[in-house]
Design a protein around this motif. Structure first.
Motif, PDB file in Angstrom:
ATOM      1  N   ALA A  62      23.574  -6.451  45.157  1.00 19.50           N
ATOM      2  CA  ALA A  62      23.186  -6.241  46.553  1.00 19.50           C
ATOM      3  C   ALA A  62      21.727  -6.607  46.759  1.00 19.50           C
ATOM      4  CB  ALA A  62      23.441  -4.794  46.950  1.00 19.50           C
ATOM      5  N   ASP A  63      20.870  -6.216  45.834  1.00 15.51           N
ATOM      6  CA  ASP A  63      19.450  -6.566  45.902  1.00 15.51           C
ATOM      7  C   ASP A  63      19.266  -8.074  45.817  1.00 15.51           C
ATOM      8  OD1 ASP A  63      16.669  -6.617  45.758  1.00 15.51           O
ATOM      9  OD2 ASP A  63      16.597  -5.946  43.670  1.00 15.51           O
ATOM     10  N   ALA A  64      19.936  -8.692  44.871  1.00 12.22           N
ATOM     11  CA  ALA A  64      19.759 -10.128  44.656  1.00 12.22           C
ATOM     12  C   ALA A  64      20.269 -10.969  45.826  1.00 12.22           C
ATOM     13  CB  ALA A  64      20.472 -10.540  43.368  1.00 12.22           C
ATOM     14  N   LEU A  65      21.259 -10.481  46.549  1.00 17.79           N
ATOM     15  CA  LEU A  65      21.831 -11.239  47.665  1.00 17.79           C
ATOM     16  C   LEU A  65      20.955 -11.242  48.916  1.00 17.79           C
ATOM     17  CD1 LEU A  65      25.605 -10.274  47.462  1.00 17.79           C
ATOM     18  CD2 LEU A  65      24.697 -12.600  47.427  1.00 17.79           C
ATOM     19  N   ALA A  66      19.943 -10.421  48.948  1.00 24.24           N
ATOM     20  CA  ALA A  66      19.106 -10.314  50.148  1.00 24.24           C
ATOM     21  C   ALA A  66      18.563 -11.685  50.555  1.00 24.24           C
ATOM     22  CB  ALA A  66      17.949  -9.354  49.893  1.00 24.24           C
ATOM     23  N   GLY A  67      18.884 -12.104  51.767  1.00 23.17           N
ATOM     24  CA  GLY A  67      18.359 -13.346  52.314  1.00 23.17           C
ATOM     25  C   GLY A  67      19.073 -14.609  51.874  1.00 23.17           C
ATOM     26  N   ALA A  68      20.032 -14.500  50.956  1.00 22.24           N
ATOM     27  CA  ALA A  68      20.707 -15.697  50.455  1.00 22.24           C
ATOM     28  C   ALA A  68      21.812 -16.136  51.412  1.00 22.24           C
ATOM     29  CB  ALA A  68      21.295 -15.444  49.074  1.00 22.24           C
ATOM     30  N   ASP A  69      21.935 -17.442  51.624  1.00 17.43           N
ATOM     31  CA  ASP A  69      23.054 -17.944  52.413  1.00 17.43           C
ATOM     32  C   ASP A  69      24.039 -18.736  51.561  1.00 17.43           C
ATOM     33  OD1 ASP A  69      21.083 -19.893  52.155  1.00 17.43           O
ATOM     34  OD2 ASP A  69      21.477 -20.800  54.100  1.00 17.43           O
ATOM     35  N   ALA A  70      23.819 -18.777  50.238  1.00 15.61           N
ATOM     36  CA  ALA A  70      24.767 -19.397  49.318  1.00 15.61           C
ATOM     37  C   ALA A  70      24.563 -18.785  47.934  1.00 15.61           C
ATOM     38  CB  ALA A  70      24.587 -20.910  49.258  1.00 15.61           C
ATOM     39  N   VAL A  71      25.599 -18.894  47.115  1.00 18.14           N
ATOM     40  CA  VAL A  71      25.581 -18.328  45.769  1.00 18.14           C
ATOM     41  C   VAL A  71      26.099 -19.361  44.790  1.00 18.14           C
ATOM     42  CG1 VAL A  71      26.586 -16.575  44.242  1.00 18.14           C
ATOM     43  CG2 VAL A  71      25.919 -15.958  46.578  1.00 18.14           C
ATOM     44  N   VAL A  72      25.417 -19.488  43.653  1.00 19.22           N
ATOM     45  CA  VAL A  72      25.953 -20.216  42.512  1.00 19.22           C
ATOM     46  C   VAL A  72      26.085 -19.191  41.389  1.00 19.22           C
ATOM     47  CG1 VAL A  72      25.624 -22.068  40.843  1.00 19.22           C
ATOM     48  CG2 VAL A  72      24.913 -22.402  43.218  1.00 19.22           C
ATOM     49  N   HIS A  73      27.319 -18.803  41.115  1.00 19.15           N
ATOM     50  CA  HIS A  73      27.587 -17.718  40.163  1.00 19.15           C
ATOM     51  C   HIS A  73      27.922 -18.302  38.795  1.00 19.15           C
ATOM     52  CE1 HIS A  73      29.049 -14.144  38.274  1.00 19.15           C
ATOM     53  NE2 HIS A  73      30.324 -14.533  38.302  1.00 19.15           N
ATOM     54  N   LEU A  74      26.995 -18.126  37.858  1.00 17.83           N
ATOM     55  CA  LEU A  74      27.132 -18.676  36.508  1.00 17.83           C
ATOM     56  C   LEU A  74      27.100 -17.598  35.428  1.00 17.83           C
ATOM     57  CD1 LEU A  74      24.596 -21.610  37.035  1.00 17.83           C
ATOM     58  CD2 LEU A  74      27.098 -21.788  37.094  1.00 17.83           C
ATOM     59  N   ALA A  75      26.849 -16.353  35.820  1.00 21.26           N
ATOM     60  CA  ALA A  75      26.734 -15.274  34.832  1.00 21.26           C
ATOM     61  C   ALA A  75      28.082 -15.011  34.178  1.00 21.26           C
ATOM     62  CB  ALA A  75      26.225 -14.007  35.514  1.00 21.26           C
ATOM     63  N   ALA A  76      28.108 -15.010  32.851  1.00 17.16           N
ATOM     64  CA  ALA A  76      29.347 -14.772  32.108  1.00 17.16           C
ATOM     65  C   ALA A  76      29.045 -14.687  30.628  1.00 17.16           C
ATOM     66  CB  ALA A  76      30.360 -15.894  32.348  1.00 17.16           C
ATOM     67  N   ILE A  77      29.954 -14.098  29.879  1.00 20.89           N
ATOM     68  CA  ILE A  77      29.984 -14.279  28.431  1.00 20.89           C
ATOM     69  C   ILE A  77      30.773 -15.560  28.206  1.00 20.89           C
ATOM     70  CG2 ILE A  77      30.772 -13.341  26.224  1.00 20.89           C
ATOM     71  CD1 ILE A  77      30.458 -10.542  27.398  1.00 20.89           C
ATOM     72  N   PRO A  78      30.134 -16.639  27.710  1.00 17.66           N
ATOM     73  CA  PRO A  78      30.723 -17.963  27.828  1.00 17.66           C
ATOM     74  C   PRO A  78      31.679 -18.398  26.717  1.00 17.66           C
ATOM     75  CG  PRO A  78      28.494 -18.159  27.005  1.00 17.66           C
ATOM     76  CD  PRO A  78      28.730 -16.691  27.255  1.00 17.66           C
ATOM     77  N   HIS A  79      32.158 -17.467  25.910  1.00 16.59           N
ATOM     78  CA  HIS A  79      33.108 -17.865  24.865  1.00 16.59           C
ATOM     79  C   HIS A  79      33.891 -16.656  24.402  1.00 16.59           C
ATOM     80  CE1 HIS A  79      34.696 -19.480  21.047  1.00 16.59           C
ATOM     81  NE2 HIS A  79      34.523 -20.669  21.603  1.00 16.59           N
ATOM     82  N   ARG A  80      35.090 -16.908  23.971  1.00 18.82           N
ATOM     83  CA  ARG A  80      35.979 -15.864  23.450  1.00 18.82           C
ATOM     84  C   ARG A  80      35.351 -15.063  22.324  1.00 18.82           C
ATOM     85  NH1 ARG A  80      40.347 -18.754  20.094  1.00 18.82           N
ATOM     86  NH2 ARG A  80      38.455 -19.000  18.844  1.00 18.82           N
ATOM     87  N   ASP A  81      34.567 -15.710  21.464  1.00 20.77           N
ATOM     88  CA  ASP A  81      34.081 -15.075  20.242  1.00 20.77           C
ATOM     89  C   ASP A  81      32.699 -14.446  20.385  1.00 20.77           C
ATOM     90  OD1 ASP A  81      36.434 -15.942  19.058  1.00 20.77           O
ATOM     91  OD2 ASP A  81      35.521 -17.793  18.299  1.00 20.77           O
ATOM     92  N   LEU A  82      32.177 -14.377  21.601  1.00 25.13           N
ATOM     93  CA  LEU A  82      30.834 -13.825  21.805  1.00 25.13           C
ATOM     94  C   LEU A  82      30.856 -12.361  22.229  1.00 25.13           C
ATOM     95  CD1 LEU A  82      29.040 -16.856  23.496  1.00 25.13           C
ATOM     96  CD2 LEU A  82      28.870 -16.062  21.132  1.00 25.13           C
ATOM     97  N   GLY A  83      31.980 -11.727  22.102  1.00 22.40           N
ATOM     98  CA  GLY A  83      32.086 -10.314  22.424  1.00 22.40           C
ATOM     99  C   GLY A  83      33.466  -9.809  22.076  1.00 22.40           C
ATOM    100  N   ARG A  84      33.644  -8.494  22.149  1.00 25.01           N
ATOM    101  CA  ARG A  84      34.964  -7.919  21.941  1.00 25.01           C
ATOM    102  C   ARG A  84      35.882  -8.334  23.089  1.00 25.01           C
ATOM    103  NH1 ARG A  84      31.284  -4.211  21.677  1.00 25.01           N
ATOM    104  NH2 ARG A  84      32.029  -3.162  23.558  1.00 25.01           N
ATOM    105  N   PRO A  85      37.173  -8.415  22.858  1.00 26.87           N
ATOM    106  CA  PRO A  85      38.082  -8.877  23.910  1.00 26.87           C
ATOM    107  C   PRO A  85      37.893  -8.169  25.251  1.00 26.87           C
ATOM    108  CG  PRO A  85      39.265  -8.784  21.839  1.00 26.87           C
ATOM    109  CD  PRO A  85      37.903  -8.210  21.574  1.00 26.87           C
ATOM    110  N   TYR A  86      37.868  -6.842  25.239  1.00 25.57           N
ATOM    111  CA  TYR A  86      37.705  -6.114  26.501  1.00 25.57           C
ATOM    112  C   TYR A  86      36.349  -6.391  27.125  1.00 25.57           C
ATOM    113  CZ  TYR A  86      37.349  -2.262  29.830  1.00 25.57           C
ATOM    114  OH  TYR A  86      37.159  -1.513  30.969  1.00 25.57           O
ATOM    115  N   GLU A  87      35.318  -6.466  26.293  1.00 32.06           N
ATOM    116  CA  GLU A  87      33.961  -6.731  26.805  1.00 32.06           C
ATOM    117  C   GLU A  87      33.903  -8.084  27.500  1.00 32.06           C
ATOM    118  OE1 GLU A  87      29.394  -7.186  25.068  1.00 32.06           O
ATOM    119  OE2 GLU A  87      31.113  -7.281  23.705  1.00 32.06           O
ATOM    120  N   VAL A  88      34.473  -9.112  26.886  1.00 35.03           N
ATOM    121  CA  VAL A  88      34.454 -10.452  27.480  1.00 35.03           C
ATOM    122  C   VAL A  88      35.215 -10.457  28.794  1.00 35.03           C
ATOM    123  CG1 VAL A  88      35.213 -12.846  27.194  1.00 35.03           C
ATOM    124  CG2 VAL A  88      34.162 -11.633  25.273  1.00 35.03           C
TER     125      VAL A  88
END
Length: 314
Positions: free
Chosen positions: A72-98
């Motif tokens: 909510a804080d980060a969206l202030a004033g934005a009129d577009a979003v590029v959402h790239l946040a993720a754990i980017p591979h199967r093996d970079l975390g536990r199954p549920y965490e990913v």
């Protein structure tokens, strides 16, 4: 499952946003997107859980894309979003965490963007793994080549499931709230030099099942940025899943011959000649006006000769 209700493209390109929220802004693609938007004079808000070096964004939010207050804080004033946040591979975390992290972040960002009242476009990073076959541990094959956005899914791991689920979230958000969402099915993305090194490794074992199943696909980081920018201004409504790749493969060989050797029984939906990509990028071209420019088989600083069609100008 098909990727409907499909988005549609009609009319002139949209103007560049005034402010873009980039999540995962400390990541490889995230940093490059922030830099490119800054070069175009677009103000950016960068959201990341941590920072490895200074960002060019004019507003920095250190927070978690799965946390409602942080987004909510980060969206202030934005009129577009590029959402790239993720754990980017199967093996970079536990199954549920990913799975929980990736799907929770995407739902949180898109739902809040849709209900904020001032966001007009969202672009999210999906993955070539969204159809599940590349990482599948069973002896399954891709249904056909070239691989398009409607290729049948065989989900077998939690990362692929998370990206498949993210695309469903995009459809729900576009349907329920009317926010246009473009999900980019990125293949392996890296800088030209890192891709060259990767291609050398691939060349020693081109028959590795995951490589065959994803058509030996890749995308130069510069093209990964350009397609995100193109998605911000494309005249698209609804939800749209878009496959992207370079115009050739990681392997310096004829693509048809690669399939003859490593996927001889898989149907081909059109003639495959030369070193052409085994990803169908028709939708990227027609809906987003994007064609990849860079090839690892061309000198690092020289784009493949075709001019960019992204149409993004300051």
């Amino acid at each position: 499952m098909t990727n409907g209700p499909a988005g549609s493209a009609a009319g002139p390109r949209l103007p560049l946003p005034r402010r873009v929220l980039v999540t995962g802004a400390d990541g490889k693609i995230g940093r490059a997107v922030v830099d490119a938007l800054s070069d175009l004079g677009v103000r950016t808000t960068a959201l990341s859980t941590a920072w490895t070096s200074p960002s060019r964004a004019d507003r920095i939010v250190t927070g978690d894309a799965t946390a409602e207050d942080d987004v909510a804080d980060a969206l202030a004033g934005a009129d577009a979003v590029v959402h790239l946040a993720a754990i980017p591979h199967r093996d970079l975390g536990r199954p549920y965490e990913v799975y929980r992290t990736n799907t929770g972040a995407t739902f949180n960002v898109l739902a809040q963007a849709a209900t904020a009242g001032h966001v007009r476009r969202a672009v999210i990073a999906s993955s070539i793994n969204a159809f599940g076959v590349p990482m599948n541990h069973h002896a399954v094959a891709t249904a056909y080549y070239p691989i398009d956005e409607d290729v049948p899914a065989e989900i077998d791991d939690w990362y692929s499931l998370s990206k498949y689920s993210d695309e469903l979230t995009a459809r729900m958000v576009a349907s329920h709230w009317g926010l246009p969402v473009i999900a980019l099915r990125y293949p392996h993305v890296d800088t030209w030099r890192q891709l060259r090194a990767h291609a050398e490794r691939v060349g020693r074992a081109p028959g590795t099942p995951q490589l065959v199943r994803e058509g030996w696909s890749y995308l130069d980081l510069r093209d990964a940025v350009d397609v995100a920018l193109a998605a911000l201004t494309a005249p698209v409504s609804g939800a749209l899943v878009v496959g992207v790749s370079a115009r050739d493969t990681l392997v310096d060989a004829d693509s048809g011959e690669l399939l003859d050797t490593y996927a001889p029984g898989v149907p081909r939906r059109r003639a495959i000649t030369g070193r052409t990509s085994l990803i169908d990028t028709t939708r990227a071209r027609t809906a987003l006006g994007f064609t990849a420019r860079y090839s690892i088989h061309v000198a690092a600083d020289d784009p493949d000769p075709a001019p960019t069609t992204a149409g993004v100008t300051p």
